[in-house]
Design a protein around this motif. Structure first.
Motif, PDB file in Angstrom:
ATOM      1  N   ALA A 213       1.951   3.278   2.893  1.00 42.81           N
ATOM      2  CA  ALA A 213       2.370   1.977   1.617  1.00 42.81           C
ATOM      3  C   ALA A 213       1.577   1.498   0.956  1.00 42.81           C
ATOM      4  O   ALA A 213       0.611   0.887   1.914  1.00 42.81           O
ATOM      5  CB  ALA A 213       3.163   0.492   2.801  1.00 42.81           C
ATOM      6  N   LEU A 214       1.757   1.176  -0.339  1.00 42.96           N
ATOM      7  CA  LEU A 214       0.722   0.508  -1.010  1.00 42.96           C
ATOM      8  C   LEU A 214       1.184  -0.674  -1.912  1.00 42.96           C
ATOM      9  O   LEU A 214       2.082  -0.915  -2.264  1.00 42.96           O
ATOM     10  CB  LEU A 214       0.180   1.691  -2.234  1.00 42.96           C
ATOM     11  N   TYR A 215       0.426  -1.484  -1.962  1.00 42.91           N
ATOM     12  CA  TYR A 215       0.533  -2.745  -3.439  1.00 42.91           C
ATOM     13  C   TYR A 215      -0.876  -2.573  -4.057  1.00 42.91           C
ATOM     14  O   TYR A 215      -2.074  -2.713  -3.447  1.00 42.91           O
ATOM     15  CB  TYR A 215       0.539  -4.394  -2.404  1.00 42.91           C
ATOM     16  N   VAL A 216      -0.020  -3.111  -5.071  1.00 38.01           N
ATOM     17  CA  VAL A 216      -1.015  -3.651  -6.080  1.00 38.01           C
ATOM     18  C   VAL A 216      -1.567  -4.436  -6.782  1.00 38.01           C
ATOM     19  O   VAL A 216      -0.702  -4.806  -7.505  1.00 38.01           O
ATOM     20  CB  VAL A 216      -1.128  -1.978  -7.261  1.00 38.01           C
ATOM     21  N   GLY A 217      -1.774  -5.159  -7.018  1.00 38.20           N
ATOM     22  CA  GLY A 217      -1.992  -6.454  -7.486  1.00 38.20           C
ATOM     23  C   GLY A 217      -3.185  -7.655  -7.547  1.00 38.20           C
ATOM     24  O   GLY A 217      -3.087  -6.917  -6.717  1.00 38.20           O
ATOM     25  N   ASN A 218      -2.587  -8.807  -7.973  1.00 38.36           N
ATOM     26  CA  ASN A 218      -3.475 -10.276  -7.833  1.00 38.36           C
ATOM     27  C   ASN A 218      -2.944 -10.916  -6.561  1.00 38.36           C
ATOM     28  O   ASN A 218      -1.739 -10.289  -6.078  1.00 38.36           O
ATOM     29  CB  ASN A 218      -3.495 -10.785  -8.563  1.00 38.36           C
ATOM     30  N   PHE A 219      -3.045 -11.306  -5.793  1.00 38.17           N
ATOM     31  CA  PHE A 219      -2.950 -12.046  -4.626  1.00 38.17           C
ATOM     32  C   PHE A 219      -2.700 -13.209  -4.732  1.00 38.17           C
ATOM     33  O   PHE A 219      -2.637 -14.314  -3.684  1.00 38.17           O
ATOM     34  CB  PHE A 219      -4.285 -11.635  -3.675  1.00 38.17           C
ATOM     35  N   GLU A 220      -1.602 -14.091  -5.823  1.00 37.29           N
ATOM     36  CA  GLU A 220      -1.050 -14.933  -5.447  1.00 37.29           C
ATOM     37  C   GLU A 220      -0.501 -15.435  -5.605  1.00 37.29           C
ATOM     38  O   GLU A 220       0.384 -14.499  -5.349  1.00 37.29           O
ATOM     39  CB  GLU A 220      -0.973 -15.567  -7.446  1.00 37.29           C
ATOM     40  N   GLY A 221       0.422 -16.519  -4.799  1.00 38.32           N
ATOM     41  CA  GLY A 221       0.718 -17.120  -3.839  1.00 38.32           C
ATOM     42  C   GLY A 221       2.777 -16.156  -5.029  1.00 38.32           C
ATOM     43  O   GLY A 221       2.981 -15.939  -3.277  1.00 38.32           O
ATOM     44  N   TYR A 222       2.276 -16.254  -6.036  1.00 34.83           N
ATOM     45  CA  TYR A 222       4.681 -15.823  -5.896  1.00 34.83           C
ATOM     46  C   TYR A 222       4.160 -14.677  -5.468  1.00 34.83           C
ATOM     47  O   TYR A 222       5.654 -14.033  -6.169  1.00 34.83           O
ATOM     48  CB  TYR A 222       4.565 -16.570  -7.983  1.00 34.83           C
ATOM     49  N   GLN A 223       3.212 -13.418  -6.197  1.00 37.70           N
ATOM     50  CA  GLN A 223       2.994 -11.988  -5.626  1.00 37.70           C
ATOM     51  C   GLN A 223       3.704 -11.822  -4.284  1.00 37.70           C
ATOM     52  O   GLN A 223       4.309 -10.169  -4.016  1.00 37.70           O
ATOM     53  CB  GLN A 223       2.019 -11.429  -5.767  1.00 37.70           C
ATOM     54  N   GLY A 224       4.129 -12.329  -3.004  1.00 39.80           N
ATOM     55  CA  GLY A 224       4.778 -11.958  -2.072  1.00 39.80           C
ATOM     56  C   GLY A 224       3.759 -10.890  -0.947  1.00 39.80           C
ATOM     57  O   GLY A 224       3.646 -11.196   0.090  1.00 39.80           O
ATOM     58  N   VAL A 225       2.539 -11.987  -1.124  1.00 41.91           N
ATOM     59  CA  VAL A 225       1.392 -10.586  -0.313  1.00 41.91           C
ATOM     60  C   VAL A 225       1.535 -11.503   0.937  1.00 41.91           C
ATOM     61  O   VAL A 225       1.989 -10.217   2.737  1.00 41.91           O
ATOM     62  CB  VAL A 225       0.252 -10.696  -0.345  1.00 41.91           C
ATOM     63  N   LEU A 243      -0.494  -0.313   6.042  1.00 40.72           N
ATOM     64  CA  LEU A 243      -0.524  -0.631   4.177  1.00 40.72           C
ATOM     65  C   LEU A 243      -1.661  -1.189   3.535  1.00 40.72           C
ATOM     66  O   LEU A 243      -3.000  -1.484   4.206  1.00 40.72           O
ATOM     67  CB  LEU A 243       0.445  -2.143   4.397  1.00 40.72           C
ATOM     68  N   VAL A 244      -1.793  -0.307   2.274  1.00 38.56           N
ATOM     69  CA  VAL A 244      -3.328  -0.523   1.574  1.00 38.56           C
ATOM     70  C   VAL A 244      -2.787  -1.628   0.790  1.00 38.56           C
ATOM     71  O   VAL A 244      -1.595  -1.489  -0.158  1.00 38.56           O
ATOM     72  CB  VAL A 244      -3.759   0.528   0.886  1.00 38.56           C
ATOM     73  N   LEU A 245      -3.193  -2.499   0.390  1.00 38.98           N
ATOM     74  CA  LEU A 245      -3.167  -3.722  -0.247  1.00 38.98           C
ATOM     75  C   LEU A 245      -4.676  -3.406  -1.745  1.00 38.98           C
ATOM     76  O   LEU A 245      -5.952  -3.576  -1.048  1.00 38.98           O
ATOM     77  CB  LEU A 245      -3.669  -5.491   0.308  1.00 38.98           C
ATOM     78  N   ILE A 246      -4.754  -3.430  -2.664  1.00 41.75           N
ATOM     79  CA  ILE A 246      -5.525  -3.645  -3.444  1.00 41.75           C
ATOM     80  C   ILE A 246      -5.703  -4.207  -4.534  1.00 41.75           C
ATOM     81  O   ILE A 246      -4.049  -4.465  -5.350  1.00 41.75           O
ATOM     82  CB  ILE A 246      -5.003  -1.587  -4.480  1.00 41.75           C
ATOM     83  N   GLY A 247      -6.797  -4.944  -4.749  1.00 43.53           N
ATOM     84  CA  GLY A 247      -6.720  -6.210  -6.115  1.00 43.53           C
ATOM     85  C   GLY A 247      -7.240  -7.273  -5.380  1.00 43.53           C
ATOM     86  O   GLY A 247      -7.811  -7.396  -4.133  1.00 43.53           O
ATOM     87  N   GLY A 248      -7.548  -8.911  -5.822  1.00 44.81           N
ATOM     88  CA  GLY A 248      -8.043  -9.290  -5.014  1.00 44.81           C
ATOM     89  C   GLY A 248      -7.426 -11.139  -5.996  1.00 44.81           C
ATOM     90  O   GLY A 248      -6.149 -10.929  -5.966  1.00 44.81           O
ATOM     91  N   GLY A 249      -8.045 -12.386  -5.515  1.00 45.11           N
ATOM     92  CA  GLY A 249      -7.907 -13.434  -5.446  1.00 45.11           C
ATOM     93  C   GLY A 249      -8.294 -13.964  -4.643  1.00 45.11           C
ATOM     94  O   GLY A 249      -9.249 -13.833  -3.943  1.00 45.11           O
TER      95      GLY A 249
END
Length: 390
Positions: A213-225, A243-249
């Motif tokens: 499973a892959l998530y791509v995006g920023n880690f702002e609160g509204y993104q639901g990480v 699960l792989v999380l690609i992004g940052g913040g």
């Protein structure tokens, strides 16, 4: 559009940056330029060179002490907007523009100057600013009615509105029913011809043969990480799902600590941000794509890339997602840890379902969210007699 126009596009954020709104602005500038218009972008002092052929980029002067402007409203952004207002007036007085394409809050700046200098004013609406401010600063809730009234005032005085999603189009209808509008969906970034040599290999990263499973995006609160991590904590620990999380913040450190100190260790991988042109190749390696957004009405830009990839998606059942896709295109889960965990496990255990949803999602992308469809919508704002597109 047979007439060539001189268009000033105002981007009130660091430009270019590899995130939602700047990507959409770059695409809009490219489409308008390709249609034969002379496009100039006015933006902040921060950002990379967007390298758009035939499009000039003008910036405000460097502001001492402001080396970063984050997502959403902030004191730094307000100061930069002040410089943007002055630079806008200077440019409008020196050169004639047929139209100003104002993104987000820059519509207020452009409206003020239009009281003195005539031009067509197009509002590129990426969010309901009054709601966004109150959500970020609850102490400003007493100003909600004033902020909404100010937004309505300017929406009724522009020539065309380009809301980014159907929910915002409905807001436009409620606040400014007589102003023409066209929904301007985002589109996924184009795929380069060759696979990057330094592309992250997800299979090697996870070190197993199970579903990824892959998530791509920023880690702002509204993104639901955080919601996605809580869901993974509920997935059976013996499941081969990774699960792989690609992004940052700013929350990257706390997310990494959470992974390392809980049952998520070894099951959730955090390789860090990756270049935008790697995105299509990363999505192709995944079995499941995750969009766990927990609040808001804007559809995440990642969703359009997810749809185009032909991979199965699990997404929260909120308006952000349901306004552009249905159960035919994605596994829609309740926006709770238990609901999202159930969605992840359902897709992880059913390859046939993954294939069916992926194919349906790709077909939806090709018919409704193509670059050609985006061009048709944006060009409506520059027609002589635009009509309302509900």
């Amino acid at each position: 559009m047979s007439q060539s126009l001189s268009i000033l596009l105002i981007a009130p954020h660091p430009f270019f940056a590899e995130r939602g709104t700047p990507i959409a602005v770059r695409e809009a500038a490219m489409l308008l330029s390709e249609a034969g218009h002379k496009v100039t972008i006015l933006t902040f002092h921060l950002g990379e060179d967007p390298e758009i052929p035939g499009v000039a980029v003008k910036r405000i002067p460097r502001i001492p002490g402001i080396k970063k402007v984050g997502i959403g409203f902030s004191p730094a952004k307000l100061i930069a907007d002040g410089f943007l207002f002055l630079k806008l007036g200077w440019m409008l007085m020196r050169e004639k523009y047929d139209a100003v394409h104002a993104v987000e809050e820059s519509v207020f700046l452009a409206w003020i100057w239009r009281e003195f200098i005539p031009y067509r004013l197009v509002y590129d609406m990426d969010s309901c600013m009054s709601d966004q401010i109150v959500e970020k600063w609850p102490q400003a809730s007493s100003l909600g009615s004033f902020l909404r009234g100010s937004e309505q005032f300017v929406m009724r005085r522009v020539d065309h509105i380009l809301p980014v999603c159907p929910a915002l189009a409905e807001t436009c209808r409620e606040l400014a029913s007589q102003t023409p509008r066209s929904v301007l969906h985002d589109v996924p970034p184009p795929k380069s011809g060759h696979q990057p040599a330094d592309l992250v290999n997800l299979r090697q990263l996870v070190g197993s043969d199970g579903p990824i499973a892959l998530y791509v995006g920023n880690f702002e609160g509204y993104q639901g990480v955080d919601l996605l991590l809580a869901a993974m904590e509920r997935v059976d620990p013996v499941s081969p799902l990774r699960l792989v999380l690609i992004g940052g913040g700013e929350s990257t450190g706390s997310i990494r600590r959470r992974i390392e100190t809980t049952s998520l260790k070894g099951r959730v991988l955090l390789p860090g941000p990756q270049p935008l042109d790697h995105l299509p190749f990363l999505l192709e390696q995944a079995d499941i794509l995750a969009s766990p957004r927990s609040r808001g009405v804007n559809t995440p830009m990642k969703v359009y890339a997810y749809l185009q990839s032909g991979r199965a998606m699990v997404a929260t059942r909120i308006l952000s997602h349901t306004q552009v896709m249905s159960e035919e295109h994605a596994c829609l889960a309740d926006p709770t840890p238990a609901g999202l965990a159930e969605g992840l496990e359902t897709l992880a255990n059913d390859p046939a379902l993954r294939d069916r949803l992926g194919q349906s999602a790709k077909a939806l992308s090709e018919t409704r969210f193509s670059r050609n469809a985006l061009g048709e919508q944006i060009f409506k704002a520059y027609e002589t007699e635009p009509g309302i597109d509900c």
